[in-house]
Design an enzyme around this catalytic site. Structure first.
Site, PDB file in Angstrom:
ATOM      1  N   ARG A  82       0.845  -1.197   0.000  1.00 49.17           N
ATOM      2  CA  ARG A  82       0.000   0.000   0.000  1.00 49.17           C
ATOM      3  C   ARG A  82       0.876   1.240   0.000  1.00 49.17           C
ATOM      4  NH1 ARG A  82      -3.818  -1.635   5.053  1.00 49.17           N
ATOM      5  NH2 ARG A  82      -4.796  -3.487   4.152  1.00 49.17           N
ATOM      6  N   ARG A 114       0.426 -28.430   8.287  1.00 48.70           N
ATOM      7  CA  ARG A 114       1.401 -27.786   9.159  1.00 48.70           C
ATOM      8  C   ARG A 114       0.778 -27.691  10.541  1.00 48.70           C
ATOM      9  NH1 ARG A 114       6.455 -27.564   8.794  1.00 48.70           N
ATOM     10  NH2 ARG A 114       6.698 -25.444   9.584  1.00 48.70           N
ATOM     11  N   ARG A 161       5.796 -15.379  15.910  1.00 45.60           N
ATOM     12  CA  ARG A 161       5.214 -14.168  16.481  1.00 45.60           C
ATOM     13  C   ARG A 161       4.992 -14.327  17.973  1.00 45.60           C
ATOM     14  NH1 ARG A 161      -0.883 -14.007  13.800  1.00 45.60           N
ATOM     15  NH2 ARG A 161      -1.561 -16.101  14.373  1.00 45.60           N
ATOM     16  N   TYR A 221      -7.911 -23.856   3.641  1.00 47.46           N
ATOM     17  CA  TYR A 221      -7.697 -22.838   4.656  1.00 47.46           C
ATOM     18  C   TYR A 221      -8.902 -21.893   4.668  1.00 47.46           C
ATOM     19  CZ  TYR A 221      -5.890 -19.167   7.533  1.00 47.46           C
ATOM     20  OH  TYR A 221      -5.753 -18.259   8.550  1.00 47.46           O
ATOM     21  N   ASP A 275     -10.735 -18.613   6.785  1.00 53.48           N
ATOM     22  CA  ASP A 275     -10.848 -17.639   7.866  1.00 53.48           C
ATOM     23  C   ASP A 275     -12.175 -17.877   8.574  1.00 53.48           C
ATOM     24  OD1 ASP A 275      -8.428 -16.235   7.599  1.00 53.48           O
ATOM     25  OD2 ASP A 275      -9.225 -15.035   5.943  1.00 53.48           O
TER      26      ASP A 275
END
Length: 367
Positions: free
Chosen positions: A176, A249, A280, A348, A350
């Site tokens: 961006r 995974r 993280r 996958y 969300d």
């Protein structure tokens, strides 16, 4: 007569939403889960006034107004905006890649300067058609951004060098040229107030639930308990790995209570250099601005998956997609079993996409 209309295997989002819709349609359901709690990977538990995302950060975001209205019938959402920080050695950068990132990295100010810098680096590399993820990443964002913020993180995530990963994994990298740290572009975003477990509890109100229950053992002992089964576990396991194992995974979480009020000043900090073993650190209190004299952090370690481990991510490469197609063909012949969710459909998802898929499935099934 069967005792239940539906046996729902898995108390994650897909199973919870389907159970709620089936109950509204007057159906009798039994939900079972091998874990000792409901909610699947969105499960949260409260400690010291802080809702801890036990299986990693779950930030709800969607542009689907129907799904947004649906979840808000059960819980309220706060106005949390996901703005992660990337740490490379002792350098800190904003994510997603935006003008704040580029300004810090190159000491520039304008979008034109940032575009010129990226274009200059891409031209120097002289990469034709990318043959792997490394070449793809370099061709998209240039050397500095790729090597500091993409390469190490991606290699930890997938357990392989970027030069050995297929290019299609990062066909796009969000870049961006505005000063905007909001990670998602979706219209609606937030965290369920009071934790996501409350959402699962509301969805399962009035439905019988049995926890710590292995489906395969349960099926042996209760072969005719329900007219139909909604299965949200691993599709290859359901069929006894007949064609071999699909690849996943896994993740490992280390959660620590710290005797301080504020550890890192942000909900999510990504560690992008390869030498740091975790990807993280999540500091849970920042998701809901929890007031507490202590804090909880979770380090997230990607891991190879083997039988018995918790599968988190399907590895959707050509080999696995071809293998899944063979299992899908078997699943289509199972007239009284519906396969759903991330593991049942080897995809996958969300959170909003899981809910949308469960609602679509329920509508088709229940009319």
């Amino acid at each position: 007569m069967k005792k239940y209309d539906y046996l729902i295997v898995g108390a994650g989002l897909f199973g919870c939403v389907f159970a709620n819709e089936a109950k509204k349609a007057g159906k009798k359901c039994l939900v079972i889960d091998k874990r000792d709690h409901i909610g699947g990977n969105i499960y949260t538990e409260n400690k010291d006034g802080i809702n801890i995302h036990v299986y990693g950060a779950h930030i709800f975001h969607t542009s689907d107004e129907k799904v947004w209205k649906y979840v808000n019938r059960f819980v309220s959402f706060n106005n949390f905006v996901n703005s992660p920080i990337a740490r490379y050695k002792d350098e800190l950068y904003n994510l997603p890649f935006n003008m704040n990132t580029f300004s810090k990295m190159w000491n520039i100010v304008t979008p034109a300067e940032a575009k010129a810098k990226i274009a200059e680096q891409i031209a120097e590399l002289n990469i034709g058609e990318p043959e792997n993820l490394e070449e793809q990443g370099l061709k998209l964002v240039g050397r500095d951004v790729f090597e500091k913020l993409v390469k190490g993180y991606t290699e930890k995530q997938w357990g392989k060098p970027c030069s050995e990963l297929p290019a299609f994994i990062i066909k796009r990298l969000p870049v961006r040229f505005v000063y905007d740290n909001n990670y998602f572009n979706d219209r609606y975003q937030g965290i369920a107030e009071g934790g996501y477990t409350a959402l699962a509890e509301k969805l399962l109100e009035g439905t019988e639930v049995k926890l710590g229950c292995d489906y395969f053992e349960f099926r042996k002992e209760n072969p005719d308990i329900a007219a139909k089964t909604v299965y949200t576990g691993m599709i290859d396991e359901y069929f006894g790995y007949r064609y071999g194992e699909l690849e996943y995974r896994s993740l490992r979480f280390e959660t620590e209570r710290l005797e301080e009020e504020n550890y890192q000043g942000n909900a999510v900090v990504n560690y992008t250099e390869h030498e740091v073993p975790y990807t993280r650190i999540i500091e849970h209190k920042h998701f809901e601005k929890a007031q507490s004299p202590v804090t909880y952090i979770t380090r997230e370690y990607p891991a190879a998956w083997k039988k018995g481990d918790e599968p988190y991510y399907p590895v959707n490469n050509e080999r696995n997609d071809a293998l899944y197609a063979k299992y899908k063909a078997l699943a289509d012949k199972e007239g009284d079993v519906i396969f759903g969710g991330r593991l049942g459909q080897y995809k996958y998802y969300d959170m909003d996409k899981v809910i949308a898929a469960a609602l679509t499935c329920a509508e088709k099934e229940l009319g």
